[in-house]
Design an enzyme around this catalytic site. Structure first.
Site, short mmCIF file in Angstrom:
data_model
loop_
_atom_site.label_atom_id
_atom_site.label_comp_id
_atom_site.label_asym_id
_atom_site.label_seq_id
_atom_site.Cartn_x
_atom_site.Cartn_y
_atom_site.Cartn_z
N GLU A 119 -29.29 44.28 103.94
CA GLU A 119 -30.57 43.68 103.51
C GLU A 119 -31.03 42.60 104.50
O GLU A 119 -31.81 41.74 104.15
CB GLU A 119 -30.44 43.07 102.10
CG GLU A 119 -30.05 44.04 101.00
CD GLU A 119 -31.18 44.98 100.55
OE1 GLU A 119 -32.26 44.95 101.16
OE2 GLU A 119 -30.94 45.76 99.62
N HIS A 142 -28.61 37.76 97.31
CA HIS A 142 -28.97 38.92 96.50
C HIS A 142 -27.71 39.37 95.80
O HIS A 142 -26.64 39.41 96.41
CB HIS A 142 -29.53 40.02 97.42
CG HIS A 142 -29.45 41.38 96.82
ND1 HIS A 142 -30.14 41.73 95.69
CD2 HIS A 142 -28.74 42.48 97.16
CE1 HIS A 142 -29.86 42.97 95.37
NE2 HIS A 142 -29.01 43.46 96.25
N HIS A 144 -26.21 41.64 91.86
CA HIS A 144 -26.52 42.62 90.80
C HIS A 144 -26.08 42.09 89.44
O HIS A 144 -25.14 42.66 88.86
CB HIS A 144 -25.82 43.95 91.11
CG HIS A 144 -26.10 44.52 92.48
ND1 HIS A 144 -25.26 45.40 93.12
CD2 HIS A 144 -27.17 44.34 93.31
CE1 HIS A 144 -25.77 45.75 94.30
NE2 HIS A 144 -26.93 45.10 94.45
N HIS A 214 -32.30 47.11 90.27
CA HIS A 214 -31.41 46.89 91.41
C HIS A 214 -30.71 45.53 91.32
O HIS A 214 -29.49 45.48 91.21
CB HIS A 214 -32.20 47.04 92.72
CG HIS A 214 -31.39 46.79 93.95
ND1 HIS A 214 -31.86 47.02 95.22
CD2 HIS A 214 -30.13 46.32 94.12
CE1 HIS A 214 -30.93 46.72 96.11
NE2 HIS A 214 -29.87 46.27 95.46
#
Ligand code: 2HA
Ligand code: ZN
Length: 269
Positions: A119, A142, A144, A214
């Site tokens: 990413e 980032h 989850h 996501h």
């Protein structure tokens, strides 16, 4: 081999914070396998020796030109590396990169030639945006989070500020410590330019954004602060889900109770 962190307490402390947060992400079940990524802008804690360090990788194109990244350095989790390994051995599962002078590529400078996160284009585009607007934010992550991602599988929650209001109303702290709320980005391919650009657009208004079905992407002054905001939102999500699993719709604090917090705490927005 000598680590770049040796005799650099400020840099070492920042990497230790990244490792600590990486451990939390794993413990919380928010970072299965190689899931999630962290980058921090370490330019402020570089010195002449770091700035003159030769590359230990080839020049790797970013895929776009990011003009505000001229003369910047980042620590990045490695692609395909596990968050739980980053927690224990950050310099073997991440690396320090320098942006090339034309702002369209990067080179790894330490400690090992570990290629950064898949990413990276989102992360670097976000850092470019933050610097461009004069922000002091240095951290992007980032991951989850199970509860927050589950909530993005329900279309009514994806309308503007619906999730923000539900989560704010679960506990006063969420209104206070996540005062800009939660942005939503409709599903886009992981690692894509489209996802990067949609994220930047939302960061104009929010510090935390959900990537539909996501994960979450959050920015902050430092990695602890970015993590704390997502942790607080996740706490609210858990309270919501716990109430639902007890068989009732939680009342939530009223708009006037939330307005009172906004006024007393002098919150933005
Ligand atoms: O880095 O989570 O979105 C692994 C991911 C990509
Ligand atoms: Zn992901």
């Amino acid at each position: 081999m000598k680590s770049i962190l040796e005799n650099r307490p400020q840099l070492a402390e920042q990497i230790a914070d990244v490792a600590e947060v990486a451990g939390y992400l794993w413990q919380k079940g928010w970072a299965e396998r190689n899931g999630g990524n962290i980058t921090i802008n370490i330019t402020d804690v570089t010195d002449d020796e770091i700035r003159q360090k030769p590359a230990i990788s080839e020049r790797i194109p970013i895929g776009r030109t990011l003009p505000h990244l001229k003369g910047t350095w980042f620590f990045c989790k490695g692609t395909n590396k596990r968050m739980r390994d980053l927690a224990r051995r950050p310099m073997e599962n991440g690396s320090i990169i320098r942006i090339t002078d034309d702002c369209s590529a990067y080179e790894i400078i330490a400690d090992n030639p570990v290629k950064p996160t898949s990413e990276l284009v989102s992360h670097l585009s976000i850092h470019n945006y933050l610097i461009g607007k004069g922000s002091s934010y240095k951290a992007v992550f980032h991951s989850h989070p199970i509860d927050l991602v589950a909530m993005t599988h329900h279309q009514p929650f994806l309308k503007k500020n619906v999730l923000t209001n539900i989560l704010w109303s679960m506990i006063p702290e969420t209104r206070a410590f996540c005062p800009r709320g939660l942005g939503i980005i409709p599903y886009k391919l992981p690692g894509s330019f489209e996802l990067a650009d949609a994220t930047i657009e939302q960061l104009d208004e929010y510090d935390v954004v959900m990537w539909e079905k996501h994960g979450v992407c959050a920015v902050g002054e430092n990695i602890m602060e970015a993590f704390d905001m997502v942790d607080t939102l996740s706490k609210s999500a858990q309270i919501y889900l716990t109430a639902k699993s007890m068989g009732f719709e939680p009342d939530g604090m009223s708009q006037s109770q939330m307005q009172e917090i906004k006024e007393v705490f002098g919150l933005p927005g």
